[in-house]
Design a protein around this motif. Structure first.
Motif, PDB file in Angstrom:
ATOM      1  N   TYR A 151       0.965  -1.190   0.109  1.00  6.94           N
ATOM      2  CA  TYR A 151       0.012  -0.044   0.050  1.00  6.94           C
ATOM      3  C   TYR A 151       0.830   1.336  -0.011  1.00  6.94           C
ATOM      4  N   HIS A 165      -6.309   2.742   0.502  1.00  3.34           N
ATOM      5  CA  HIS A 165      -7.465   2.087   0.350  1.00  3.34           C
ATOM      6  C   HIS A 165      -8.583   2.381   1.202  1.00  3.34           C
ATOM      7  N   SER A 167     -10.271   1.003   3.427  1.00  2.00           N
ATOM      8  CA  SER A 167     -10.551   0.145   4.554  1.00  2.00           C
ATOM      9  C   SER A 167      -9.914   1.005   5.796  1.00  2.00           C
ATOM     10  N   ARG A 197      -2.240   5.825  -4.754  1.00  2.26           N
ATOM     11  CA  ARG A 197      -1.046   4.979  -4.537  1.00  2.26           C
ATOM     12  C   ARG A 197       0.005   5.589  -5.664  1.00  2.26           C
ATOM     13  N   GLN A 211     -12.449   3.675  -4.749  1.00  3.97           N
ATOM     14  CA  GLN A 211     -12.902   2.295  -4.129  1.00  3.97           C
ATOM     15  C   GLN A 211     -14.223   2.234  -3.636  1.00  3.97           C
ATOM     16  N   GLU A 213     -15.965  -0.037  -0.359  1.00  5.06           N
ATOM     17  CA  GLU A 213     -15.597  -0.863   0.783  1.00  5.06           C
ATOM     18  C   GLU A 213     -16.882  -1.377   1.451  1.00  5.06           C
ATOM     19  N   PHE A 251      -4.827 -10.831   3.536  1.00  8.66           N
ATOM     20  CA  PHE A 251      -4.713  -9.507   3.798  1.00  8.66           C
ATOM     21  C   PHE A 251      -4.933  -9.495   5.294  1.00  8.66           C
ATOM     22  N   PHE A 253      -6.105  -7.717   7.455  1.00  4.99           N
ATOM     23  CA  PHE A 253      -7.305  -7.380   8.135  1.00  4.99           C
ATOM     24  C   PHE A 253      -8.581  -8.531   8.302  1.00  4.99           C
ATOM     25  N   VAL A 254      -8.486  -9.421   7.455  1.00  5.79           N
ATOM     26  CA  VAL A 254      -9.399 -10.565   7.263  1.00  5.79           C
ATOM     27  C   VAL A 254      -8.669 -12.021   7.566  1.00  5.79           C
ATOM     28  N   GLY A 280     -11.170  -7.808  -3.156  1.00  3.87           N
ATOM     29  CA  GLY A 280     -10.766  -8.608  -1.958  1.00  3.87           C
ATOM     30  C   GLY A 280     -11.856  -8.629  -1.085  1.00  3.87           C
ATOM     31  N   CYS A 281     -11.739  -9.694  -0.036  1.00  3.36           N
ATOM     32  CA  CYS A 281     -12.795  -9.838   0.930  1.00  3.36           C
ATOM     33  C   CYS A 281     -12.629 -10.825   2.051  1.00  3.36           C
ATOM     34  N   GLY A 282     -13.315 -11.117   2.894  1.00  2.00           N
ATOM     35  CA  GLY A 282     -13.167 -12.072   4.082  1.00  2.00           C
ATOM     36  C   GLY A 282     -13.787 -11.791   5.239  1.00  2.00           C
ATOM     37  N   ALA A 303     -16.032  -8.466   5.501  1.00  2.00           N
ATOM     38  CA  ALA A 303     -15.811  -6.960   4.641  1.00  2.00           C
ATOM     39  C   ALA A 303     -15.270  -7.256   3.340  1.00  2.00           C
ATOM     40  N   TRP A 304     -15.450  -6.296   2.596  1.00  2.00           N
ATOM     41  CA  TRP A 304     -14.657  -6.568   1.268  1.00  2.00           C
ATOM     42  C   TRP A 304     -14.548  -5.013   0.631  1.00  2.00           C
ATOM     43  N   GLY A 305     -13.704  -5.150  -0.428  1.00  2.00           N
ATOM     44  CA  GLY A 305     -13.232  -3.699  -0.709  1.00  2.00           C
ATOM     45  C   GLY A 305     -12.727  -3.820  -2.467  1.00  2.00           C
TER      46      GLY A 305
END
Ligand code: DAH
Length: 336
Positions: A151, A165, A167, A197, A211, A213, A251, A253-254, A280-282, A303-305
């Motif tokens: 990131y 992001h 998030s 970025r 994005q 989220e 990731f 955070f998941v 991405g998610c989880g 969560a997802w983003g």
């Protein structure tokens, strides 16, 4: 006779040189008088005299035109390239009656938000300047962990971060929803906005993009609810049934973390078995819940983003991401 023509010529040329409206001089009474003498001349002299005063008139006209041009160019202010634009050009009194339009990314973002809010998600805009805590620490990125390198964004001299992001909003959303959770409710929110970025820009990478989220927390949230939510979102957005698949991804955070893909629809030029990774998610990592003061033994969440441009490019067959920020009218007008 010819003396007087020469004298008149001299006098009128001088008058033209001094006049601010030189064409007026061409109507001088002296010139009219010369013409009026013609009929009274002996016929033998008439033609020569006529030619002489015609030549004089021509000469005066040329002199008047040249004087007029001099006057106009001396009125023109020299161009100062550093001046505000209206110094060098006339005021915009005749602007074309053309109105701006909403940028296609904003139109699509509004559609995306609409789909999620109809499903019961609250929508909140993400910040465009954030801090290290929300960017990394609150999301279970250990100090100096290599996952932070994924990131790579910019930094202000005060140490603030233009977020890489959306998030960054998770911790804030979790803290804001904690009370509802404790009263037996749930947290359901999306956050959307610009992210930044440190990227080399090409057809599929931009330094600035959007994005969306999503975050959902309840006493019994699970992965199949998440997959159902995402599939339903994509089917609504593209207006057709879609095949989905996931594969494991990391990731911080998941846990577990997943990449979510859809099969590119035939209607949008896809071939069977052509998968597109969308986000991405989880399941939210217990440390992320704890950091927001939520009891991770009682509550769970998903969560997802993912990027907005990618969704829009697929929908409209846009081949180059750079079009969005280019400001090209030919591109923007296709979406009016
Ligand atoms: N923030 C991640 C990124 O920009 C995407 C993401 C992955 C968001 C997994 C999530 C998630 O909420 O659970 O690469």
């Amino acid at each position: 006779m010819s003396d007087s023509v020469d004298q008149i010529e001299k006098k009128l040329l001088q008058a033209i040189e001094k006049s601010v409206s030189p064409r007026e001089v061409l109507r001088a009474k002296e010139l009219k008088q010369l013409y009026s003498q013609l009929p009274s001349l002996p016929p033998a002299e008439r033609s020569a005299f006529g030619q002489k005063i015609n030549a004089l008139k021509k000469k005066l006209e040329v002199a008047a035109a040249s004087r007029e041009e001099d006057l106009m160019s001396s009125e023109r202010t020299p161009i100062d390239v550093t001046a505000p634009f209206d110094k060098n050009s006339p005021p915009p009194s005749l602007l074309p009656a053309e109105q701006g339009t909403i940028h296609p990314l904003n139109t699509e973002l509004a559609r995306i938000i609409d789909i999620f809010t109809r499903m019961g998600f609250n929508a909140v805009q993400s910040r465009q300047l954030d801090d290290d805590y929300h960017m990394f620490t609150s999301l279970n990125f250990p100090e100096n962990h290599p996952a932070r390198d994924g990131y790579d964004t910019f930094r202000t001299s005060e140490g603030y971060v233009p977020p890489a992001h959306t998030s960054t909003m998770q911790n804030r959303i979790l803290k804001a929803g904690r009370k509802d959770l404790e009263k037996g409710g749930q947290i359901a929110a999306i956050s959307y906005g610009r992210v930044f970025r440190n990227e080399d820009v090409d057809a599929t990478h931009e330094h600035t993009f959007y994005q969306v989220e999503g975050i959902f927390v309840s006493s019994d949230a699970n992965l199949s609810q998440m997959l159902g939510t995402l599939q339903s979102f994509f089917e609504t957005y593209y207006g057709q049934k879609l095949k989905i698949k996931t594969q494991p991804a990391y990731f911080p955070f998941v846990e577990p973390g997943l990449e979510f893909a859809i099969e590119k629809p035939a209607a949008l030029g896809g071939k069977p078995g052509e998968w597109l990774e969308m986000l991405g998610c989880g399941m939210i990592h217990p440390n992320v819940l704890k950091e927001a003061g939520i009891d991770a033994t009682k509550y769970r969440g998903f969560a997802w983003g993912g990027g907005v441009e990618r969704l829009v490019m697929l929908k409209y067959g846009i081949e180059d991401l750079r079009h969005f920020e280019s400001g090209k009218l030919a591109f923007l007008r296709k979406f009016v």
